[in-house]
Design an enzyme around this catalytic site. Sequence first.
Site, mmCIF file in Angstrom:
data_model
loop_
_atom_site.group_PDB
_atom_site.id
_atom_site.type_symbol
_atom_site.label_atom_id
_atom_site.label_comp_id
_atom_site.label_asym_id
_atom_site.label_seq_id
_atom_site.Cartn_x
_atom_site.Cartn_y
_atom_site.Cartn_z
ATOM 1 N N GLU A 25 52.517 44.519 46.345
ATOM 2 C CA GLU A 25 52.971 43.498 47.195
ATOM 3 C C GLU A 25 53.414 43.993 48.646
ATOM 4 O O GLU A 25 53.107 43.373 49.594
ATOM 5 C CB GLU A 25 54.250 42.959 46.524
ATOM 6 C CG GLU A 25 55.014 41.884 47.251
ATOM 7 C CD GLU A 25 54.390 40.496 47.614
ATOM 8 O OE1 GLU A 25 54.871 39.716 48.470
ATOM 9 O OE2 GLU A 25 52.891 40.460 47.091
ATOM 10 N N HIS A 85 50.705 44.575 50.893
ATOM 11 C CA HIS A 85 50.038 43.244 51.472
ATOM 12 C C HIS A 85 50.968 42.923 52.599
ATOM 13 O O HIS A 85 50.431 42.388 53.782
ATOM 14 C CB HIS A 85 50.007 42.278 50.152
ATOM 15 C CG HIS A 85 49.740 40.933 50.801
ATOM 16 N ND1 HIS A 85 48.446 40.601 51.314
ATOM 17 C CD2 HIS A 85 50.283 39.704 50.860
ATOM 18 C CE1 HIS A 85 48.296 39.401 51.614
ATOM 19 N NE2 HIS A 85 49.678 38.778 51.507
ATOM 20 N N HIS A 113 34.948 37.943 44.070
ATOM 21 C CA HIS A 113 34.563 36.296 44.446
ATOM 22 C C HIS A 113 35.458 35.627 45.307
ATOM 23 O O HIS A 113 35.049 34.879 45.983
ATOM 24 C CB HIS A 113 34.864 35.725 42.832
ATOM 25 C CG HIS A 113 34.238 34.348 42.928
ATOM 26 N ND1 HIS A 113 32.953 33.875 42.955
ATOM 27 C CD2 HIS A 113 35.069 33.017 42.846
ATOM 28 C CE1 HIS A 113 32.941 32.903 42.791
ATOM 29 N NE2 HIS A 113 33.977 32.294 42.897
#
Length: 369
Positions: A99, A102, A333
């Site tokens: 986290e 990021h 994806h």
Amino acid sequence: MFILELGLIGLCIALLPLSWVWVKADDDKFRKLVWLTTFMTLDLVMFGGFTRLTDSGLGCPDWPGCYGTSSPFIAHVQIAAAHLAMPSGPVSMTKAWIEMIHRYFAMAIGVLIIAQTAIAWRARIKRLPLHVSPWWPTALLGLIVVQGAFGAWTVTMKLQPIIVTTHLLLGLLLLGSLAWLAARMTPLPAYEPDAARWRVAALVALVLLVVQIALGGWVSTNYAVLACTDFPTCNGAWIPPMDFHHGFHLWRALGMDGNGDVITQDALVAIHWTHRTFAFIVVAYLVWFALKLRRYASLRRPANWIVIVIVIQFLTGLSNIVLQWPLPVAVAHNGGAAILLLLVVVLNFRIACSRPGRAVLPARDTAAV
């Protein structure tokens, strides 16, 4: 104090690409900075997907730091205590680092956009030929501030699906806007007299893709990827039992329906089935659109890449179901959707500018030095 430390971490990360752009022995520094920021934003979107897919969004349950500090190293006591109290919960040292990395990279991109804004306004004030309005990077700076606010709400509102999905879409809006600016700063290919007639079709392609990405984000943020466990049917039926009312009730807590009850399997199936079904429409349209554009030399390369990425997207989406949502495939994806967005944005720009007088922009600028 820790806010300043966070800012310094973001600045240090941003100095690496800024230094690389600065030492390049040419005059195209601003354009290279925009392209590099676009590439890093693509990486950030993919890492944001990785953060969500590893259930690390609450790895540090406060914002912008981690337990009021700038690093999980400093907050290791609080993290260890939270993990001991709830070993299967959202807080662990690994999730905290995912986290915070990021967040560090998000701050670094903010620094890069601040640099773009400063360069653009300096060029305007000194009347240097930058070939772009300073309001472009200024608008991007405002967008990243809004994106940061939704990042904070993602944590403080405990991964509420509509907030997380909006956070994802704003990140993709930032990515698409940077791609448009980067394309605008790049010399255009030769003028294609007939390409302009595809403007409406290109815009339709972009709208369909954005809707599909939003549906995919809704699947991911509601953890509905495995609501259908087979393909091409869904749980053995072409049209399984579904609850669209609760599945697409937007304002609700994670794992709950609009009434505050645990969300049903039928609601999750409705979310998954809608994303899957709409994908056939989007894939058919994008493939048709890309094949039609292959006749134009200036559009052939991005059109070819759209077809390639769509094939990869189909394979990774199918693998998510058949292989029970493996992390690398799920991240791929997510990344494929972002790359498709970049390609469609570039095509929209080239088609929109495919008219006399806008065929080529100057290849060099001196405003960034």
